[in-house]
Design an enzyme around this catalytic site. Structure first.
Site, PDB file in Angstrom:
ATOM      1  N   LYS A  10     -26.143  23.308  -1.140  1.00 18.26           N
ATOM      2  CA  LYS A  10     -27.396  24.618  -0.323  1.00 18.26           C
ATOM      3  C   LYS A  10     -27.978  24.374  -0.580  1.00 18.26           C
ATOM      4  O   LYS A  10     -28.068  25.821  -1.491  1.00 18.26           O
ATOM      5  CB  LYS A  10     -26.326  25.621   0.329  1.00 18.26           C
ATOM      6  CG  LYS A  10     -26.911  26.375   0.589  1.00 18.26           C
ATOM      7  CD  LYS A  10     -26.672  28.338   1.684  1.00 18.26           C
ATOM      8  CE  LYS A  10     -27.177  28.946   2.179  1.00 18.26           C
ATOM      9  NZ  LYS A  10     -27.618  30.149   1.338  1.00 18.26           N
TER      10      LYS A  10
ATOM     11  N   GLU B 297       0.546  -1.271  -0.306  1.00 21.53           N
ATOM     12  CA  GLU B 297      -0.174   0.061  -0.056  1.00 21.53           C
ATOM     13  C   GLU B 297       0.586   1.361   0.003  1.00 21.53           C
ATOM     14  O   GLU B 297       0.152   2.390  -0.172  1.00 21.53           O
ATOM     15  CB  GLU B 297      -0.681   0.174   1.289  1.00 21.53           C
ATOM     16  CG  GLU B 297      -2.689  -0.752   1.108  1.00 21.53           C
ATOM     17  CD  GLU B 297      -3.211  -0.142   0.064  1.00 21.53           C
ATOM     18  OE1 GLU B 297      -3.732   0.932   0.127  1.00 21.53           O
ATOM     19  OE2 GLU B 297      -4.330  -1.329  -0.173  1.00 21.53           O
TER      20      GLU B 297
HETATM   21  N1  GLY Z   1      -7.526  -1.956   0.710  1.00 16.76           N
HETATM   22  C1  GLY Z   1      -7.568  -2.065  -0.323  1.00 16.76           C
HETATM   23  C2  GLY Z   1      -8.690  -1.411  -0.401  1.00 16.76           C
HETATM   24  O1  GLY Z   1      -9.184  -1.103   0.094  1.00 16.76           O
HETATM   25  O2  GLY Z   1      -9.970  -1.048  -1.406  1.00 16.76           O
END
Ligand code: GLY
Length: 644
Positions: free
Chosen positions: A486, A45
């Site tokens: 709004k 990630e």
């Molecule tokens: N952890 C992968 C996603 O949130 O798509």
């Protein structure tokens, strides 16, 4: 509160340490837990924040023991698989990443069946996966077997707390309100994911992910034995022959459903990465809502109430972070032990005090030149940020763009007011009404959040149409995820009073369409409640008619609205002076919207700053708690010990 993986993991951990635990869960199937792919991917990630990376790595390291413990209590298999994650790429990447690089030969050798266009990739051998649905079942079964009271189908409607407004017993949650009962506990933990902002002023918002799964024919065996993490999609093979493909990332509010575009993009990206997928049967498609926070890190630990802890906002990493979250929260709540990493994830990080910029020489054409150098830092106030539809703002003053004499004055006034939200009349911008040519471009939308308004609409239908145009306008100006509107439905030209019925009808429709609706209303407490129930993001009662500068003419009704509301109350219209602005904030309004009083002042920049300061002063006074009004004097110095 919350029966997703985070809530369950904490419940189990606390129960194992000796606590009595009840979990209130609205609908387990809606939790992001159920929707996830189950990657345990702190490395794939590419987390940039050191604290977040450290939290994620620690959690990944806890996984094997945690799973062993849960499996041995439940006798179930949670589907943990330390299979590694391979991240193939199509173009030469930035090679400064500290990870194992595989060149073209190595990657195609390691993983047959990848697209020939893959030129290499990163290999993260320690990243892993868990079958999130099995894990959730395992956790539920553990929770039940060790005696956690799991209340499924119970929706938390509100967190009741005693605040300054009602009693002096400040900072205590007193109960959790559900449809049938109030629940009480010694300590409360909120783990309601993407829905957290509905219960607390906490900056989480839903980030929708669509997903699907395919099934490998039995005869084909398991052609994939590791996760493939592509640039725009990932492919997660399970040991039972299912392959999960994810995920879109959409700022679409709580808009349910799979879309053609979503599934198309996933299939396209997944097939581009691993063409063999084309032959497999599609099995299921679904969606879920990740709890996103402004910095994409979770919010963990104590809140402004000493008996309320939060564990939410896990965004893309809820499955991964479940064991460490459970451990750190149980340490804090049960053993009063604060892990050094925990404060990094505190809610407080969104509560920075506001600092005024120095402004000098606002020089409106009509007014004499003045010089003003004010540098003022608000003292540390223990305040939560203004949170609207999951988005947080430091300033509690919103302004508009109408009625300025020229753009320069408007820009100076906006700057000096410190506001972060600017309302813009969609219809006037669209039709290039006088004074509106080029207006939208005159504002820096990188810095200011646009609040498109439906001014000029007399009916609900009209307002709904203009709201949709407003969303497009915000997109065109670079605010892709802006769904705010709004809502003004104003048939009456003389007093510009809003139509309550048309407003409610339009609000109901716009909420369904995924808008964050901020309706402009007369100060009617019952209407405000109906709009809140319809899912509006705020209510915006008027103080007196628009542009009248009459101040707050309906204080008693606004006070009732504030007392009853669980969403921000923004006093909008009628405020003429900073004292009136402060008055509204002292009453407990969450924010103000002021346009005419600034735009038409002799010196708009100066008035803008005065209003900004008044909003802060009023808020501080509200938090500080005023003295009671007495009918007789009370001397400032003690009378005892005086010379007789
Ligand atoms: N952890 C992968 C996603 O949130 O798509």
């Amino acid at each position: 509160m919350g029966g997703g993986i985070v809530g369950l993991a904490i419940a189990v951990e606390l129960k194992l340490r000796g606590a009595n635990v009840t979990v209130l869960s609205r609908d387990f199937a809606q939790a992001a837990t159920h929707a996830a792919a189950g990657m345990l991917a702190p490395e794939a990630e590419h987390l940039t924040s050191p604290a977040m990376r450290s939290l994620c790595l620690r959690s990944r390291n806890l996984y094997p023991d945690w799973i062993r413990k849960l499996e041995s209590i439940s006798g179930q298999n949670a589907g943990y698989w330390p299979c590694g994650i391979l991240a193939p790429v199509f173009q030469e990447p930035d090679r400064s990443i500290a990870a194992q690089w595989l060149d073209a030969t190595a990657i195609h050798y390691a993983q047959p069946g990848l697209s020939p266009a893959v030129i290499g990739g990163w290999w993260f051998p320690e990243d892993a996966q868990v079958d999130n649905r099995r894990l959730a079942q395992t956790l539920q079964s553990v929770a039940e077997s060790i005696g956690v009271d799991l209340q499924e189908g119970v929706e938390v409607e509100a967190v009741r707390y005693a605040s300054l407004k009602s009693e002096q017993r400040q900072n205590q949650v007193t109960a959790i309100k559900t449809a049938n009962a109030d629940w009480q506990a010694e300590h409360y933990i909120l783990a309601t994911g993407a829905w957290s902002a509905a219960l607390l002023p906490i900056p989480t918002q839903p980030r929708k992910g669509q997903m699907l799964s395919v099934r490998v024919p039995i005869a084909a065996g398991l052609p994939l034995q590791r996760v493939l993490y592509g640039e725009s999609a990932y492919i997660v093979p399970r040991r039972d022959g299912r392959i999960v493909i994810g995920a879109t990332s959409e700022a679409a509010g709580f808009m349910p459903g799979n879309t053609v575009a979503g599934i198309h993009s996933l299939l396209h990206e997944a097939v581009r990465l691993y063409p063999a997928l084309k032959e497999f049967a599609i099995e299921e498609q679904w969606w879920g809502f990740r709890p996103e926070t402004p910095d994409e890190m979770p919010i963990l630990g104590q809140t402004h109430c000493q008996n309320l802890t939060v564990a939410t906002g896990h965004y893309r990493n809820g499955i991964l972070l479940a064991p460490i979250t459970a451990q750190l929260i149980a340490d804090a709540v049960w053993d009063q032990r604060i892990d050094p990493l925990l404060p990094e994830f505190s809610w407080q990080r969104f509560q920075q005090p506001r600092t005024f910029a120095t402004i000098s020489s606002p020089t409106p054409a009509e007014a004499p030149v003045q010089t003003l150098d004010v540098v003022q830092t608000a003292p540390q106030i223990d305040d939560r940020p203004l949170t609207i539809a999951g988005r947080t703002f430091r300033s509690r003053l919103m302004t508009g763009t109408g009625k300025y004499r020229n753009f320069a004055e408007m820009q100076q006034a906006i700057e000096s007011s410190g506001c972060e939200i600017i309302t813009v009349a969609v219809r006037r911008v669209q039709t290039n009404a006088p004074g509106h040519q080029g207006l939208a471009e005159a504002i820096d939308w990188q810095k200011l959040w646009m609040l498109p308004n439906t001014a000029g609409c007399q009916t609900a239908e009209d307002a709904i149409r203009v709201a949709r145009l407003g969303r497009e306008m915000a997109k065109l100006l670079g605010q892709e995820d802006n769904n705010f509107v709004k809502l003004e439905v104003i048939p009456d030209a003389k007093y510009l009073l809003p139509d309550p019925i048309g407003t409610l009808q339009a609000a109901e429709q716009l909420v369904k369409e995924g808008f964050a609706v901020l309706p402009y209303i007369n100060a009617d407490p019952l209407l405000a409640k109906r709009l809140e129930e319809a899912g509006c993001a705020t209510v915006m009662p008027l103080g007196s008619p628009i542009g009248s500068g009459q101040g707050i003419r309906n204080q008693a009704n606004i006070e009732i609205i504030i007392e009853n509301a669980n969403i921000p109350v923004v006093v909008d219209a009628g405020i003429g002076t900073p004292s009136e602005a402060a008055q509204a904030m002292e009453m407990g309004a969450d924010a103000l919207l002021i346009n005419t009083a600034i735009a038409q002042a002799q010196n708009p920049a100066l008035m803008g700053q005065a209003m900004g300061m008044a909003a802060i002063a009023g808020r501080m006074a509200y938090l500080a708690g005023r003295i009671p009004v007495k009918s007789i004097a009370a001397p400032s110095s003690p009378m005892t010990g005086t010379i007789g």
